[in-house]
Design an enzyme around this catalytic site. Structure first.
Site, PDB file in Angstrom:
ATOM      1  N   HIS A  46       4.789  -0.093   0.452  1.00 29.40           N
ATOM      2  CA  HIS A  46       5.251  -0.844   1.678  1.00 29.40           C
ATOM      3  C   HIS A  46       4.445  -1.849   2.120  1.00 29.40           C
ATOM      4  CE1 HIS A  46       3.717   2.718   3.551  1.00 29.40           C
ATOM      5  NE2 HIS A  46       3.496   1.974   4.644  1.00 29.40           N
ATOM      6  N   ASP A  89       0.642   4.861   1.919  1.00 26.78           N
ATOM      7  CA  ASP A  89       0.089   5.368   2.919  1.00 26.78           C
ATOM      8  C   ASP A  89      -0.969   6.539   2.289  1.00 26.78           C
ATOM      9  OD1 ASP A  89       0.991   3.821   4.953  1.00 26.78           O
ATOM     10  OD2 ASP A  89       2.775   5.291   5.277  1.00 26.78           O
ATOM     11  N   HIS A 141       0.848  -1.122  -0.010  1.00 24.95           N
ATOM     12  CA  HIS A 141       0.049   0.118   0.101  1.00 24.95           C
ATOM     13  C   HIS A 141       0.934   1.103  -0.207  1.00 24.95           C
ATOM     14  CE1 HIS A 141       1.151  -0.742   4.421  1.00 24.95           C
ATOM     15  NE2 HIS A 141       0.807   0.730   4.501  1.00 24.95           N
ATOM     16  N   ARG A 201       5.372   6.442  14.219  1.00 27.41           N
ATOM     17  CA  ARG A 201       5.417   7.010  12.903  1.00 27.41           C
ATOM     18  C   ARG A 201       5.072   8.303  12.875  1.00 27.41           C
ATOM     19  NH1 ARG A 201       1.502   4.229   8.971  1.00 27.41           N
ATOM     20  NH2 ARG A 201       0.105   6.078   9.795  1.00 27.41           N
TER      21      ARG A 201
END
Length: 280
Positions: free
Chosen positions: A256, A98, A96, A271
């Protein structure tokens, strides 16, 4: 500063740099950003930094974004705590980009490992510029000008109850993006469909449809083929985490996959996601 390429296609490990210093030093940050555009994902080991430094470094790239499901650390807005320790969570182990479900998906992210299992829990990144470049010419012609819808509802929302899912969808309506986007800084063409992509919006044309039902299997088979390009190993780099390791990636040109092979061992990551631009 020392740079070690990890694969021919994507990824480099950078040593001799503390990202806390890069947050305070404009020239050092400029070097790191140039490396990011070149290698698409950078890895730093032994980054003993504070959350303030983590946020400050990520903020150098742009304004940080919150997440409607994961939420942020209340003391550090934009810093999402991805803590996997109590239950099995299969919603990251797909390829995907983000925030593809946003009108302006993430520019990138800075991910730091707080705690990880002794083995397992790796993350894979994929060079989607190379994925586009290697497509057959006839496929490139078919997807030129094609656009697709993306949605958070059928991914994060799938695990929710009906009312909660409807609320998530209402607050985050599906969006439309080009199937092939142009990187705003490098000018490269990027294959831009992933697990958040649900369907094409302008596939049904006289050229594509012989009979009415052809549009459904024809479009879905093409979308499945394009999504499968992220799984080709030659376009990938795989990173093994250790505490205080940091990954910085360009979300505009990569996808990723968080490998979920470690449960019930804990895996705790933090994150900082960076706001991006509207793809064209």
């Amino acid at each position: 500063m020392k740079i070690e390429r990890l694969t021919f296609c994507i990824g480099a490990e950078v040593s001799g740099v503390n990202i806390g210093d890069a947050a305070r030093d404009a020239s050092l940050f400029a070097e790191v950003k140039a490396l990011l555009l070149k290698h698409r994902v950078l890895f730093f080991r032994d980054q003993r930094i504070s959350r303030e430094e983590h946020v400050a470094f990520a903020s150098r790239f742009g304004k940080l974004e919150d997440h409607p499901v994961a939420g942020s650390d209340p003391d550090h807005p934009g810093l999402v705590q991805i803590y996997r320790s109590e239950e099995k969570n299969p919603y990251e182990n797909n390829y995907h980009t983000d925030g593809l479900w946003r009108a302006a998906p993430s520019m990138g992210a800075v991910l730091r490992c707080i705690e990880c299992p002794e083995v397992g829990g790796d993350t894979i990144w994929v060079n989607m510029v190379e994925a586009y470049r290697q497509l057959p010419d006839d496929i490139k012609k078919r997807i030129e000008g094609l656009r697709a819808k993306s949605s958070i509802e059928h991914s994060f929302g799938a695990a929710m109850g009906l009312e909660e899912r409807r609320k998530l969808a209402a607050q985050n309506p599906e969006v439309e993006h080009p199937v092939v986007r142009t990187h705003p800084e490098t000018g490269e063409k990027v294959l831009y469909v992933g697990s958040f992509t649900t369907h094409f919006v302008n596939y049904h044309t006289v050229d594509n449809v012989r009979y009415g039902l052809d549009k459904t299997p024809g479009a879905s088979l093409l979308l499945n083929y394009l999504q499968s390009q992220a799984s080709i190993p030659e376009y990938q780099v795989r990173f093994r985490w250790k505490p205080n390791s940091v990954a910085v990636w360009d979300n505009r040109s990569t996808q990723h996959y968080a490998v979920m092979d470690y449960w019930p061992a804990p895996r705790k990551m933090e994150r900082a996601g960076i706001e991006g631009d509207r793809p064209y």
